[in-house]
Design a protein around this motif. Structure first.
Motif, PDB file in Angstrom:
ATOM      1  N   LEU A 127       0.834  -1.201  -0.165  1.00  0.00           N
ATOM      2  CA  LEU A 127       0.019  -0.022   0.026  1.00  0.00           C
ATOM      3  C   LEU A 127       0.943   1.155   0.030  1.00  0.00           C
ATOM      4  O   LEU A 127       0.466   2.379  -0.717  1.00  0.00           O
ATOM      5  N   GLU A 128       1.999   1.314   0.775  1.00  0.00           N
ATOM      6  CA  GLU A 128       2.816   2.583   0.799  1.00  0.00           C
ATOM      7  C   GLU A 128       3.314   2.701  -0.789  1.00  0.00           C
ATOM      8  O   GLU A 128       3.565   3.917  -1.257  1.00  0.00           O
ATOM      9  N   ARG A 129       3.601   1.420  -1.617  1.00  0.00           N
ATOM     10  CA  ARG A 129       3.858   1.936  -2.875  1.00  0.00           C
ATOM     11  C   ARG A 129       2.888   2.399  -3.839  1.00  0.00           C
ATOM     12  O   ARG A 129       3.201   3.136  -4.620  1.00  0.00           O
ATOM     13  N   LEU A 130       1.710   2.138  -3.135  1.00  0.00           N
ATOM     14  CA  LEU A 130       0.631   2.669  -3.873  1.00  0.00           C
ATOM     15  C   LEU A 130       0.209   4.041  -3.607  1.00  0.00           C
ATOM     16  O   LEU A 130      -0.554   4.738  -4.348  1.00  0.00           O
ATOM     17  N   ARG A 131       0.859   4.667  -2.722  1.00  0.00           N
ATOM     18  CA  ARG A 131       0.634   5.959  -2.294  1.00  0.00           C
ATOM     19  C   ARG A 131       0.662   7.026  -3.419  1.00  0.00           C
ATOM     20  O   ARG A 131      -0.065   7.858  -3.454  1.00  0.00           O
ATOM     21  N   ILE A 132       1.717   6.868  -4.384  1.00  0.00           N
ATOM     22  CA  ILE A 132       1.989   7.613  -5.210  1.00  0.00           C
ATOM     23  C   ILE A 132       0.933   7.544  -6.422  1.00  0.00           C
ATOM     24  O   ILE A 132       0.917   8.407  -7.336  1.00  0.00           O
ATOM     25  N   GLU A 133       0.339   6.456  -6.379  1.00  0.00           N
ATOM     26  CA  GLU A 133      -0.611   5.984  -7.585  1.00  0.00           C
ATOM     27  C   GLU A 133      -1.522   7.134  -7.610  1.00  0.00           C
ATOM     28  O   GLU A 133      -2.412   7.329  -6.715  1.00  0.00           O
ATOM     29  N   GLU A 134      -1.678   7.675  -8.667  1.00  0.00           N
ATOM     30  CA  GLU A 134      -2.898   8.800  -9.085  1.00  0.00           C
ATOM     31  C   GLU A 134      -4.096   8.222  -9.980  1.00  0.00           C
ATOM     32  O   GLU A 134      -5.051   9.083 -10.124  1.00  0.00           O
ATOM     33  N   ARG A 135      -4.095   6.957 -10.278  1.00  0.00           N
ATOM     34  CA  ARG A 135      -5.287   6.298 -11.186  1.00  0.00           C
ATOM     35  C   ARG A 135      -5.991   5.654  -9.971  1.00  0.00           C
ATOM     36  O   ARG A 135      -5.514   5.380  -9.036  1.00  0.00           O
ATOM     37  N   THR A 136      -7.129   5.395 -10.503  1.00  0.00           N
ATOM     38  CA  THR A 136      -8.092   4.609  -9.577  1.00  0.00           C
ATOM     39  C   THR A 136      -7.397   3.056  -9.556  1.00  0.00           C
ATOM     40  O   THR A 136      -6.828   2.426 -10.532  1.00  0.00           O
ATOM     41  N   ILE A 137      -7.501   2.709  -8.281  1.00  0.00           N
ATOM     42  CA  ILE A 137      -6.845   1.427  -7.985  1.00  0.00           C
ATOM     43  C   ILE A 137      -7.846   0.255  -7.785  1.00  0.00           C
ATOM     44  O   ILE A 137      -8.893   0.684  -7.041  1.00  0.00           O
ATOM     45  N   ILE A 138      -7.800  -0.999  -8.370  1.00  0.00           N
ATOM     46  CA  ILE A 138      -8.646  -1.906  -8.084  1.00  0.00           C
ATOM     47  C   ILE A 138      -7.955  -3.095  -7.589  1.00  0.00           C
ATOM     48  O   ILE A 138      -6.809  -3.502  -7.937  1.00  0.00           O
ATOM     49  N   LEU A 139      -8.425  -3.668  -6.520  1.00  0.00           N
ATOM     50  CA  LEU A 139      -7.827  -5.089  -6.149  1.00  0.00           C
ATOM     51  C   LEU A 139      -8.819  -6.012  -5.502  1.00  0.00           C
ATOM     52  O   LEU A 139     -10.054  -5.696  -5.427  1.00  0.00           O
ATOM     53  N   TYR A 140      -8.478  -7.076  -5.682  1.00  0.00           N
ATOM     54  CA  TYR A 140      -9.436  -8.101  -5.035  1.00  0.00           C
ATOM     55  C   TYR A 140      -8.933  -8.372  -3.556  1.00  0.00           C
ATOM     56  O   TYR A 140      -7.779  -8.348  -3.154  1.00  0.00           O
ATOM     57  N   GLU A 141     -10.000  -9.069  -2.728  1.00  0.00           N
ATOM     58  CA  GLU A 141      -9.539  -9.248  -1.405  1.00  0.00           C
ATOM     59  C   GLU A 141     -10.501 -10.289  -0.830  1.00  0.00           C
ATOM     60  O   GLU A 141     -11.735 -10.408  -1.143  1.00  0.00           O
ATOM     61  N   ALA A 142      -9.964 -11.324   0.178  1.00  0.00           N
ATOM     62  CA  ALA A 142     -10.619 -12.351   0.704  1.00  0.00           C
ATOM     63  C   ALA A 142     -11.555 -11.654   1.694  1.00  0.00           C
ATOM     64  O   ALA A 142     -11.273 -10.498   2.326  1.00  0.00           O
ATOM     65  N   PRO A 143     -12.780 -12.195   2.042  1.00  0.00           N
ATOM     66  CA  PRO A 143     -13.841 -11.724   2.858  1.00  0.00           C
ATOM     67  C   PRO A 143     -13.214 -11.344   4.496  1.00  0.00           C
ATOM     68  O   PRO A 143     -13.600 -10.416   4.984  1.00  0.00           O
ATOM     69  N   HIS A 144     -12.348 -12.169   4.734  1.00  0.00           N
ATOM     70  CA  HIS A 144     -12.011 -12.351   6.211  1.00  0.00           C
ATOM     71  C   HIS A 144     -10.852 -11.695   6.404  1.00  0.00           C
ATOM     72  O   HIS A 144     -10.530 -11.103   7.628  1.00  0.00           O
ATOM     73  N   ARG A 145     -10.237 -10.885   5.380  1.00  0.00           N
ATOM     74  CA  ARG A 145      -9.190  -9.788   5.404  1.00  0.00           C
ATOM     75  C   ARG A 145      -9.593  -8.461   4.924  1.00  0.00           C
ATOM     76  O   ARG A 145      -8.779  -7.602   5.033  1.00  0.00           O
ATOM     77  N   VAL A 146     -10.686  -8.356   4.594  1.00  0.00           N
ATOM     78  CA  VAL A 146     -11.129  -7.228   3.779  1.00  0.00           C
ATOM     79  C   VAL A 146     -11.211  -5.916   4.767  1.00  0.00           C
ATOM     80  O   VAL A 146     -10.862  -4.831   4.504  1.00  0.00           O
ATOM     81  N   ALA A 147     -11.729  -6.235   6.046  1.00  0.00           N
ATOM     82  CA  ALA A 147     -11.811  -5.022   6.971  1.00  0.00           C
ATOM     83  C   ALA A 147     -10.481  -4.552   7.432  1.00  0.00           C
ATOM     84  O   ALA A 147     -10.560  -3.255   7.210  1.00  0.00           O
ATOM     85  N   GLU A 148      -9.516  -5.275   7.632  1.00  0.00           N
ATOM     86  CA  GLU A 148      -8.211  -4.873   7.989  1.00  0.00           C
ATOM     87  C   GLU A 148      -7.406  -4.178   6.745  1.00  0.00           C
ATOM     88  O   GLU A 148      -6.961  -3.278   7.153  1.00  0.00           O
ATOM     89  N   CYS A 149      -7.854  -4.782   5.458  1.00  0.00           N
ATOM     90  CA  CYS A 149      -7.128  -4.113   4.375  1.00  0.00           C
ATOM     91  C   CYS A 149      -7.757  -2.430   4.198  1.00  0.00           C
ATOM     92  O   CYS A 149      -6.919  -1.853   3.823  1.00  0.00           O
ATOM     93  N   VAL A 150      -8.931  -2.558   4.431  1.00  0.00           N
ATOM     94  CA  VAL A 150      -9.401  -1.128   4.173  1.00  0.00           C
ATOM     95  C   VAL A 150      -9.088  -0.098   5.365  1.00  0.00           C
ATOM     96  O   VAL A 150      -8.632   0.843   5.138  1.00  0.00           O
ATOM     97  N   ARG A 151      -8.867  -0.825   6.658  1.00  0.00           N
ATOM     98  CA  ARG A 151      -8.217   0.037   7.619  1.00  0.00           C
ATOM     99  C   ARG A 151      -6.978   0.721   7.111  1.00  0.00           C
ATOM    100  O   ARG A 151      -6.521   1.605   7.389  1.00  0.00           O
ATOM    101  N   GLU A 152      -6.054  -0.286   6.849  1.00  0.00           N
ATOM    102  CA  GLU A 152      -4.808  -0.228   6.446  1.00  0.00           C
ATOM    103  C   GLU A 152      -4.586   0.866   5.166  1.00  0.00           C
ATOM    104  O   GLU A 152      -3.902   1.883   5.353  1.00  0.00           O
ATOM    105  N   ALA A 153      -5.491   0.633   4.274  1.00  0.00           N
ATOM    106  CA  ALA A 153      -5.646   1.444   3.185  1.00  0.00           C
ATOM    107  C   ALA A 153      -5.992   3.024   3.708  1.00  0.00           C
ATOM    108  O   ALA A 153      -5.439   3.782   3.123  1.00  0.00           O
ATOM    109  N   LEU A 154      -6.979   3.150   4.495  1.00  0.00           N
ATOM    110  CA  LEU A 154      -7.326   4.468   4.982  1.00  0.00           C
ATOM    111  C   LEU A 154      -6.041   5.138   5.598  1.00  0.00           C
ATOM    112  O   LEU A 154      -5.798   6.175   5.296  1.00  0.00           O
ATOM    113  N   GLY A 155      -5.240   4.376   6.560  1.00  0.00           N
ATOM    114  CA  GLY A 155      -4.307   5.029   7.314  1.00  0.00           C
ATOM    115  C   GLY A 155      -3.048   5.256   6.235  1.00  0.00           C
ATOM    116  O   GLY A 155      -2.302   6.449   6.381  1.00  0.00           O
TER     117      GLY A 155
END
Length: 301
Positions: A159-187
């Motif tokens: 996610l740190e590497r994606l911080r510089i990205e100015e395009r829309t980002i699309i990713l897949y995530e497993a349901p049991h990890r998505v909440a943590e992934c969204v929190r980390e993306a927010l931070g």
């Protein structure tokens, strides 16, 4: 002048590999061409034979199935190539969507091309495109990153590497990890506009749109289930200015990115500069100037 019939298949005198797109949920989302190819092919290679059999049974297709997945592709790919060299026409399908998109198949395609075996795509459904089209996020340019690493530390570095990205980002995530992934993306990425697409084309299809903070709250209240695609919009213009007001020095941010995100110094400088709205040259000059100032202060002391 001769005309060509767009409906005709590429003519092959030897075997070939068809990459056939299959439904991502709703069984009606399959093309007429895909159905015809599946009926005409000699063999169908698939991730899960039981899963693919349900699709074939629904359409009355009876063909030999062979498993092809990440755990056996090292040995199965050569076997399929030998069959195609002997004239077999083989269709490769994934459990859902287009083969090779976050699914096994690259080894087989590469081996086919090396042996001059025709590889013919049969376009079909794609979760990432279906989700993007209904997300409300900018779609002129986008970056598909597939699944992020399962471990939190590696995921944060990605996610740190994606911080510089100015395009829309699309990713897949497993349901049991998505909440943590969204929190980390927010931070890490900031509170960007986003959309969580769940079970697209299926009975319980759902789109949760809003800021990452709002999606995080929604997931805390009701955990997500099923197949998930997360679309994160580009950063707002004000975000870069807010980050540039940070008390953290540019040099300190570069060092942080090197150690936390495991970036090399060139990548870290580029990302830190982008966060502050600077060119890499200006950022470099600022760091060099800061170091020169520190040296002069030390000499005076």
């Amino acid at each position: 002048m001769t005309s060509t019939d767009p409906a005709r298949e590429p003519q092959t005198t030897v075997g070939c590999l068809y990459l056939v797109g299959t439904p991502i949920g709703n069984l009606e989302d399959i093309t007429l061409r895909a159905l015809r190819i599946l009926k005409e092919t000699d063999q169908i290679a698939c991730e899960d034979t039981r899963h693919t059999q349900k699709l074939l049974t629904h359409y009355g297709i009876h063909k030999p199935l062979v498993s092809y997945h990440e755990h056996n592709e090292l040995t199965r790919a050569p076997e399929l190539v030998v069959a195609m060299e002997q004239g077999a026409k083989i269709a490769l399908v994934s459990d859902a969507g287009m083969p090779l998109v976050s699914d096994p198949g690259h080894r087989l395609v590469s081996l086919c091309l090396r042996h001059r075996i025709p590889v013919i795509p049969i376009p079909g459904p794609s979760a990432l495109l279906a989700s993007l089209s209904a997300s409300g996020m900018p779609s002129e340019e986008f970056l598909f990153v597939g699944f992020l690493p399962a471990r939190s530390g590696e995921r944060r570095r990605a996610l740190e590497r994606l911080r510089i990205e100015e395009r829309t980002i699309i990713l897949y995530e497993a349901p049991h990890r998505v909440a943590e992934c969204v929190r980390e993306a927010l931070g890490i990425l900031g509170d960007r506009q986003a959309c969580l697409a769940r079970e697209v084309t299926k009975l319980h299809e759902e789109f949760v749109r809003g800021k990452l903070s709002e999606i995080s709250t929604a997931l805390a209240q009701r955990p997500a289930r099923g197949e998930i695609t997360l679309i994160v919009g580009p950063p707002e213009a004000a975000e870069g200015r807010a980050q540039s007001d940070s008390a953290q020095s540019l040099a300190a941010r570069v060092e942080e990115l090197i150690h936390q995100a495991k970036l090399d110094r060139k990548e870290a400088l580029k990302l830190a500069a982008k966060e502050r709205g600077l060119t890499r040259r200006a950022a470099y000059s600022q760091i060099v100037g800061g170091r020169s100032g520190e040296l002069r202060s030390g000499e005076e002391g």
